[in-house]
Design an enzyme around this catalytic site. Structure first.
Site, PDB file in Angstrom:
ATOM      1  CB  SER A   7       5.470  -2.011  11.947  1.00 45.21           C
ATOM      2  OG  SER A   7       5.036  -0.680  12.191  1.00 45.21           O
ATOM      3  CG  ASN A  63      -1.730   1.200   1.409  1.00 49.01           C
ATOM      4  OD1 ASN A  63      -1.827   2.026   0.484  1.00 49.01           O
ATOM      5  ND2 ASN A  63      -2.338   1.368   2.572  1.00 49.01           N
ATOM      6  CE  LYS A 111      -0.070   3.203   4.655  1.00 46.34           C
ATOM      7  NZ  LYS A 111       0.123   3.256   6.089  1.00 46.34           N
ATOM      8  CD  GLU A 140      -3.338  -2.742   7.376  1.00 48.34           C
ATOM      9  OE1 GLU A 140      -2.210  -2.893   6.925  1.00 48.34           O
ATOM     10  OE2 GLU A 140      -4.047  -1.754   7.109  1.00 48.34           O
ATOM     11  CG  HIS A 182      -5.554   1.759   5.296  1.00 51.43           C
ATOM     12  ND1 HIS A 182      -5.126   2.747   6.134  1.00 51.43           N
ATOM     13  CD2 HIS A 182      -4.533   0.879   5.177  1.00 51.43           C
ATOM     14  CE1 HIS A 182      -3.876   2.479   6.504  1.00 51.43           C
ATOM     15  NE2 HIS A 182      -3.497   1.346   5.933  1.00 51.43           N
ATOM     16  N   GLY A 201       2.641   2.048  10.839  1.00 51.53           N
ATOM     17  CA  GLY A 201       3.579   3.156  10.688  1.00 51.53           C
ATOM     18  C   GLY A 201       4.284   3.540  11.978  1.00 51.53           C
ATOM     19  CD  GLU A 206      -2.686   5.455   6.753  1.00 55.58           C
ATOM     20  OE1 GLU A 206      -2.709   5.530   5.509  1.00 55.58           O
ATOM     21  OE2 GLU A 206      -1.741   4.940   7.383  1.00 55.58           O
TER      22      GLU A 206
HETATM   23  P1  PGA Z   1       3.054   0.121   7.692  1.00 55.43           P
HETATM   24  O1  PGA Z   1       1.602   0.341   7.089  1.00 55.43           O
HETATM   25  O2  PGA Z   1       3.606  -1.149   7.087  1.00 55.43           O
HETATM   26  O3  PGA Z   1       3.836   1.335   7.289  1.00 55.43           O
HETATM   27  O4  PGA Z   1       2.903  -0.002   9.172  1.00 55.43           O
HETATM   28  C1  PGA Z   1       0.717  -0.732   6.914  1.00 55.43           C
HETATM   29  C2  PGA Z   1      -0.566  -0.234   6.295  1.00 55.43           C
HETATM   30  O5  PGA Z   1      -0.953   0.904   6.559  1.00 55.43           O
HETATM   31  O6  PGA Z   1      -1.213  -0.957   5.525  1.00 55.43           O
END
Ligand code: PGA
Length: 250
Positions: free
Chosen positions: A213, A9, A11, A167, A95, A173, A97
């Site tokens: 992560s 992803n 983003k 997740e 997601h 992140g 976010e």
């Molecule tokens: P990340 O993000 O690997 O940077 O923690 C995962 C995601 O948002 O799908």
């Protein structure tokens, strides 16, 4: 046998030139014979270019979002049909976010899921608890509700077009990963919840990805867990070397 999948992803990262570079690095460096299906999700303006670039290659392209209406006066939005017409067959929905910054609720997500499935797209449905939910030991209830309210309206046949991505929000992140045991525990719970609401066969066949992560140095032990079928990778998917290493962690 359910599919193993590693999805990146991206983003709101990578402009046109950077997207081209990363795609070409992935084309060169991802092994042809690999255990996991690979999906990349560039930003919307680069989707068409990505599907063109990857035409002869076994790497799928996903959108990061989609609108729930067929078409109409929804300034700034993109429909399922528009995605399909540029060769995008997969969409990430729910997601954290999108839920946190754009106010996407379970009800809205349920309608997006329906629209995507109606267009025969594959949905990567994301969900996961926040830190306070885990601290108050509420994480199983939260996840169960997200599944029930956002996804469990679909028909039995629709499940072949669904991939799940657990997740935990506190791991996205942040550099903090769920331990392989925490991931396994939740993935087993998710499978069990699906078995109860649908059938054991559906539960056994759906791929459940872990996200939060995932890096080259922890992918292997997370992917080794029996109910973890792959990963949804954010930060580490922006660099070809680390993404390829994660794909090769199977
Ligand atoms: P990340 O993000 O690997 O940077 O923690 C995962 C995601 O948002 O799908």
């Amino acid at each position: 046998m359910r599919k193993k999948i590693v999805a990146g992803n991206w983003k709101m990262n990578k402009n046109l030139a950077e997207t081209k570079t990363l795609l070409s690095e992935l084309k060169t460096n991802l092994q042809k014979a690999r255990e996991a299906e690979v999906i990349v999700a560039p930003t919307a303006v680069n989707l068409y270019m990505a599907t063109e670039e990857l035409q002869q290659v076994d790497i799928k392209v996903a959108a990061q979002n989609m609108h729930q209406a067929e078409n109409g006066a929804y300034t700034g939005e993109i429909s399922a049909d528009m995605l399909k017409r540029v060769g995008v067959e997969t969409v990430i929905l729910g997601h954290s976010e999108r839920r946190a910054y754009f106010g996407e609720t379970d009800e809205l997500l349920a309608s997006k899921v329906s629209k995507a499935l109606q267009h025969d797209m594959t949905v990567i449905f994301c969900f996961g608890e926040e830190l306070q939910d885990r601290k108050s030991d509420n994480h199983f209830a939260i996840v169960e509700n997200q599944l029930k309210n956002g996804l469990f309206h679909i028909n039995t046949e629709d499940w072949k077009n669904v991939v799940l991505a657990y997740e935990p929000v506190w791991a996205i992140g942040t550099g903090e990963t769920a331990s392989p045991e925490q991931a396994q525990e939740m993935h087993a719970f998710i499978r069990n919840t699906i078995a109860k609401a649908y059938t054991q066969q559906i539960a056994d066949e759906v791929s459940i990805l872990y996200g939060g992560s995932v890096k080259p140095n922890n992918a292997n032990e997370i992917f080794a867990k029996p109910d973890v079928d792959g990963g949804l990778i954010g930060g580490a998917s922006l660099d070809a070397e680390s993404f390829v290493a994660i794909v090769n962690a199977f």
